[in-house]
Design a protein around this motif. Structure first.
Motif, mmCIF file in Angstrom:
data_model
loop_
_atom_site.group_PDB
_atom_site.id
_atom_site.type_symbol
_atom_site.label_atom_id
_atom_site.label_comp_id
_atom_site.label_asym_id
_atom_site.label_seq_id
_atom_site.Cartn_x
_atom_site.Cartn_y
_atom_site.Cartn_z
ATOM 1 N N SER A 75 3.304 -7.557 1.186
ATOM 2 C CA SER A 75 3.471 -8.802 2.209
ATOM 3 C C SER A 75 4.371 -9.824 1.643
ATOM 4 C CB SER A 75 1.649 -9.646 1.829
ATOM 5 O OG SER A 75 1.570 -9.715 0.359
ATOM 6 N N THR A 76 4.806 -9.683 0.240
ATOM 7 C CA THR A 76 5.771 -10.622 -0.282
ATOM 8 C C THR A 76 7.192 -10.053 -0.190
ATOM 9 O OG1 THR A 76 5.550 -9.701 -2.530
ATOM 10 C CG2 THR A 76 4.103 -11.664 -1.777
ATOM 11 N N ASN A 77 7.374 -8.897 0.207
ATOM 12 C CA ASN A 77 8.504 -8.151 0.271
ATOM 13 C C ASN A 77 8.963 -7.771 1.779
ATOM 14 O OD1 ASN A 77 10.206 -7.772 -2.369
ATOM 15 N ND2 ASN A 77 7.909 -6.906 -2.782
ATOM 16 N N ILE A 78 8.002 -7.777 2.666
ATOM 17 C CA ILE A 78 8.269 -7.161 4.085
ATOM 18 C C ILE A 78 9.338 -8.043 4.829
ATOM 19 C CG2 ILE A 78 6.147 -8.699 5.175
ATOM 20 C CD1 ILE A 78 7.539 -5.065 6.014
ATOM 21 N N GLY A 79 9.420 -9.509 4.413
ATOM 22 C CA GLY A 79 10.403 -10.304 5.285
ATOM 23 C C GLY A 79 11.696 -10.019 4.578
ATOM 24 N N LYS A 80 11.849 -9.486 3.466
ATOM 25 C CA LYS A 80 13.024 -9.345 2.819
ATOM 26 C C LYS A 80 13.734 -8.121 2.750
ATOM 27 C CE LYS A 80 11.170 -12.608 -0.758
ATOM 28 N NZ LYS A 80 10.862 -12.720 -2.276
ATOM 29 N N ARG A 81 12.863 -7.049 2.802
ATOM 30 C CA ARG A 81 13.460 -5.651 2.927
ATOM 31 C C ARG A 81 12.392 -4.751 3.903
ATOM 32 N NH1 ARG A 81 15.392 -4.145 -2.515
ATOM 33 N NH2 ARG A 81 15.046 -6.005 -3.771
ATOM 34 N N ASP A 82 12.955 -3.918 4.413
ATOM 35 C CA ASP A 82 12.428 -3.034 5.202
ATOM 36 C C ASP A 82 11.152 -2.149 4.297
ATOM 37 O OD1 ASP A 82 12.960 -3.643 7.508
ATOM 38 O OD2 ASP A 82 14.731 -2.052 7.585
ATOM 39 N N PHE A 83 9.976 -1.835 4.601
ATOM 40 C CA PHE A 83 9.085 -1.298 3.736
ATOM 41 C C PHE A 83 8.480 -0.083 4.410
ATOM 42 C CE2 PHE A 83 5.375 -0.786 1.274
ATOM 43 C CZ PHE A 83 5.496 -1.742 0.031
ATOM 44 N N TYR A 84 8.716 1.063 3.556
ATOM 45 C CA TYR A 84 8.029 2.434 3.917
ATOM 46 C C TYR A 84 7.016 2.998 3.156
ATOM 47 C CZ TYR A 84 12.555 2.327 6.583
ATOM 48 O OH TYR A 84 13.436 2.078 7.437
ATOM 49 N N ILE A 85 5.990 3.830 3.775
ATOM 50 C CA ILE A 85 5.080 4.300 2.888
ATOM 51 C C ILE A 85 5.058 5.459 3.082
ATOM 52 C CG2 ILE A 85 3.822 2.040 2.801
ATOM 53 C CD1 ILE A 85 1.622 3.549 4.560
ATOM 54 N N GLY A 86 4.399 6.292 2.073
ATOM 55 C CA GLY A 86 4.377 7.957 2.281
ATOM 56 C C GLY A 86 3.184 8.210 3.110
ATOM 57 N N PRO A 87 3.118 9.535 3.866
ATOM 58 C CA PRO A 87 1.990 9.828 4.439
ATOM 59 C C PRO A 87 0.670 10.055 3.668
ATOM 60 C CG PRO A 87 3.566 11.708 4.338
ATOM 61 C CD PRO A 87 4.189 10.381 3.823
ATOM 62 N N GLU A 88 0.856 10.366 2.389
ATOM 63 C CA GLU A 88 -0.404 10.575 1.579
ATOM 64 C C GLU A 88 -1.077 9.354 1.550
ATOM 65 O OE1 GLU A 88 2.950 9.431 -1.319
ATOM 66 O OE2 GLU A 88 2.826 10.496 0.570
ATOM 67 N N LEU A 89 -0.396 8.159 1.536
ATOM 68 C CA LEU A 89 -1.189 6.641 1.596
ATOM 69 C C LEU A 89 -1.868 6.503 2.921
ATOM 70 C CD1 LEU A 89 1.664 4.563 -0.494
ATOM 71 C CD2 LEU A 89 -1.019 4.349 -0.870
ATOM 72 N N PHE A 90 -1.390 6.895 3.882
ATOM 73 C CA PHE A 90 -1.922 6.562 5.077
ATOM 74 C C PHE A 90 -3.272 7.468 5.289
ATOM 75 C CE2 PHE A 90 -2.482 8.362 9.581
ATOM 76 C CZ PHE A 90 -2.599 7.207 10.330
ATOM 77 N N GLU A 91 -3.196 8.663 4.784
ATOM 78 C CA GLU A 91 -4.191 9.640 4.877
ATOM 79 C C GLU A 91 -5.272 9.364 4.001
ATOM 80 O OE1 GLU A 91 -2.313 13.574 4.748
ATOM 81 O OE2 GLU A 91 -1.477 13.383 6.653
ATOM 82 N N ASN A 92 -5.022 8.845 2.912
ATOM 83 C CA ASN A 92 -6.026 8.660 1.830
ATOM 84 C C ASN A 92 -6.407 7.291 1.506
ATOM 85 O OD1 ASN A 92 -6.115 11.298 1.077
ATOM 86 N ND2 ASN A 92 -4.133 11.051 0.261
ATOM 87 N N GLU A 93 -5.529 6.106 1.077
ATOM 88 C CA GLU A 93 -5.819 5.111 0.490
ATOM 89 C C GLU A 93 -6.140 4.140 1.790
ATOM 90 O OE1 GLU A 93 -4.558 6.869 -2.826
ATOM 91 O OE2 GLU A 93 -3.618 6.988 -0.929
ATOM 92 N N MET A 94 -5.471 4.460 2.729
ATOM 93 C CA MET A 94 -5.536 3.596 3.993
ATOM 94 C C MET A 94 -6.764 3.809 4.762
ATOM 95 S SD MET A 94 -1.598 2.555 5.487
ATOM 96 C CE MET A 94 -2.541 1.453 6.597
#
Length: 645
Positions: free
Chosen positions: A525-544
């Motif tokens: 949340s504190t970096n999204i306005g300054k940099r593009d943010f990407y996450i790995g698919p493993e985060l989407f499938e597990n933690e999210m």
């Protein structure tokens, strides 16, 4: 022939080295390869136990002006270590066979008073002595060395940068000077060069890998069999410790000295005594040691199920060698058996996936038994004072195993980890943040490409799992200034809550986990306005999916390349990077390569195809499906897509 007999162990090593060159990896491979090569070339600090000797020697070797990439030079160094280990092994086995009667346990005869009976006693003793012809010794030593050198896990250590290749050489040297010290004829009060060198290499072994401790029970057996439990023996041990500890401390002093300079890779940041001990002891990984009897049973079953893969038909030779070693050189046979049992018992209690390398000393023990097996087979097959038939049969056994094993260890065409890592780094926008925990496939490799080859250094790569470690925040601030500015408060709260955990004190686990999740969320949340943010698919499938990682309100994910990009909620179509990438797939596919394809690459291409289809970009969707069918024909597409296309 005299030249061969004089340099048999070097010639054996040269032959093995030539073969090893043909299977050498040209670039980074799975798991720790990228991190370790980055540590060596930048003179950093590796994951526990730090491996200072490995780091220093690798750094010096990387400075040699060879016409290769740094990663290839370090892979080449691994092949050199394994080759040298093979040569030392061959030399050691020949030495043991030369002194076989020093390891033979003879029955004690009762004292005889008459000269006549004394002559009978001498005759009996001479019958018990073993004499092995020189030709047989050379064939057995070289044959056993080749059986070991071309066993699967041993051979694999020669293909890419890893600490186990140097471990092989050091353990081989430890065993060599141990048996030399055992055979020497001097008294227990004399402190010989062999025991000095044994102490020196034992210390170096511990500075490279702590599993060197596995050799200690067998060492104790041979030492006390020779010298007994007495004051001179313990005095000799004291003298060895006077060599051991200074060498150990000197090499390990690299860790705090280098940590004080804050290198690019500073795992554990071992500045003070507490952190040094935690790092050297591998505190981070002790949770997997002796975790349960079920895991030990699983690893034991794995070990015995893979033995035929490791040695194939040569296990038959080793089995014969176990029996014959106890007949001809029982003390040495017991030493090797202790080494084998200790290695297996220790290693099966380590609950990790890549356990094979921890069984290396057991495989070396099998190599020693193979030497004795060859000696016995040659005796059995001897015809008209010639060992030609026996040698030919042994060579056939080795050749069959070589042909079976070669394709299983060949890394010469393994570019997939480089291609995958560069595609991820190359596809994201300038100064973007990539948040992932694909250590074995991408994160480790990114260390090498970003820090050594300076590829896309602008990209901030954050390991989600390492955010649980206090030292990692120091490394992030060093390599990516400002990226943690938005989570300063959360970071301080988390680090304070983490201190009791790192000291094995009582902790508030719920508080610790909540603070950790806040750091993850606020990093975004504190970096999204300054940099593009990407996450790995493993985060989407597990933690999210579990609610452990939540996107800020008003944001969503879109599949973009091999990652998800975090974007503002919108009904508008967002184009992705080109799908015109090239991932080189080797013929040899192990489980890690299969995982890259089936867990990351193809599922992300499928997701992008579905995204394109949702926006009626049918032609674009077809491109992704055709890419899968062309480059990854074995991947099974979802039925919904096969019906559409």
């Amino acid at each position: 022939m005299e030249f061969i007999k004089k340099y048999y162990y070097l010639l054996s090593g040269l032959f093995v080295f030539i073969i090893y060159l043909t299977t050498l990896a040209p670039t980074v491979v799975k798991i720790d390869s990228g991190e370790l090569s980055a540590v060596q070339t930048t003179l950093g600090i590796a994951h526990p136990t730090g491996y200072p000797l490995f780091t220093i020697v690798g750094y010096l070797f990387s400075l040699i002006p060879l016409p290769f990439r740094d990663i290839y030079k370090l892979n080449l160094l691994a092949a050199i270590w394994c080759t040298a280990g093979t040569s030392v092994f061959v030399y050691t086995t020949k030495f043991v066979l030369d002194n076989i009667n020093s390891f033979h346990i003879t029955r004690k005869e009762p004292q005889q008073k008459s000269k006549k009976k004394k002559k009978i006693k001498d005759a009996k003793t001479s019958i018990q002595a073993f004499s092995i012809p020189d030709d047989k010794k050379y064939i057995a030593a070289i044959g056993g060395g080749l059986i070991l050198a071309f066993s699967r896990t041993f051979w694999m250590q020669s293909t890419s940068v890893e600490v186990y290749s140097l471990h092989i050489l050091l353990v081989s040297l430890i065993i060599l000077f141990l048996v030399k010290g055992f055979v020497e004829k001097n008294s227990s009060t004399k402190f010989s060069r062999n025991w000095i060198l044994f102490s020196f290499f034992l210390a170096l072994g511990f500075t490279n890998h702590m599993t060197t401790l596995i050799i200690l029970p067998g060492t104790a057996y041979l030492f006390f069999v020779k010298y007994g439990f007495n004051k001179p023996a313990f005095k000799k041990i004291g003298l060895m410790l006077l060599i051991f500890f200074p060498v150990l401390i000197l090499v390990y002093s690299y860790l705090p000295i280098r940590a004080s300079q804050n290198p690019l890779v500073n795992w554990g940041n071992p500045l003070d005594l507490e952190r040094i001990i935690r790092h050297i002891s591998g505190k981070q990984y002790q949770v997997w040691l002796f975790s349960s009897t079920e895991s030990a049973k699983k690893q034991l079953e794995y070990f015995f199920s893979t033995l035929p893969i490791e040695f194939s038909i040569n296990l038959f030779i080793a089995f014969i060698g176990v029996i014959y070693s106890f007949i001809s050189a029982r003390k040495f046979g017991i030493f090797i058996l202790i080494l084998f049992i200790t290695t297996v018992l220790y290693s099966i209690n380590y609950d990790i996936n890549d356990i094979d390398s921890y069984f290396l000393l057991a495989y070396i023990a099998i190599g020693f038994f193979s030497v004795f097996g060859i000696v016995k087979l040659l005796s059995f097959l001897k015809i008209q004072n010639s060992y030609n038939i026996g040698a030919a049969l042994i060579s056939l056994f080795i050749l069959v195993h070589f042909v079976i094993t070669y394709p299983k260890v060949d890394e010469s065409e393994t570019y997939i980890y480089e291609d995958y890592t560069k595609e991820i780094l190359g596809s994201v926008s300038q100064n973007a943040i990539v948040f992932s925990y694909q250590w074995d496939y991408f994160l480790s490799a990114s260390y090498y490409f970003q820090l050594v080859e300076k590829y896309r250094k602008d990209i901030v790569v954050i390991d989600k799992e390492l955010l649980r470690r206090s030292w990692y925040y120091n490394q992030l601030e060093k390599n990516y200034p400002g990226v943690l500015d938005g989570v300063k408060n959360e970071k301080e709260l988390f680090l304070n809550a983490l201190k009791p955990f790192e000291k094995d004190e009582v902790i508030d686990s719920k508080l610790l986990e909540n603070l950790y999740r806040r750091i993850m969320t606020n990093l975004l949340s504190t970096n999204i306005g300054k940099r593009d943010f990407y996450i790995g698919p493993e985060l989407f499938e597990n933690e999210m999916q579990k609610g452990e990682f939540i996107l800020p309100e008003g944001y969503t994910l879109i599949p973009d390349g091999f990652l998800f990009q975090v974007v503002k909620n919108t009904k508008e179509y967002i184009p992705a990077v080109s799908n015109d990438f090239k991932i080189r797939i080797p013929e040899r596919k192990d489980k890690y390569i299969e995982n890259i394809i089936n867990m990351f690459i193809c599922p992300m291409l499928v997701r992008r195809a579905m995204y394109e289809f949702q926006f009626d970009k049918i032609d674009r969707a077809k491109l992704y499906i055709e890419k899968i069918r062309k480059d990854f024909p074995e991947y099974k597409l979802p039925k919904a897509l096969t019906d559409l296309f």
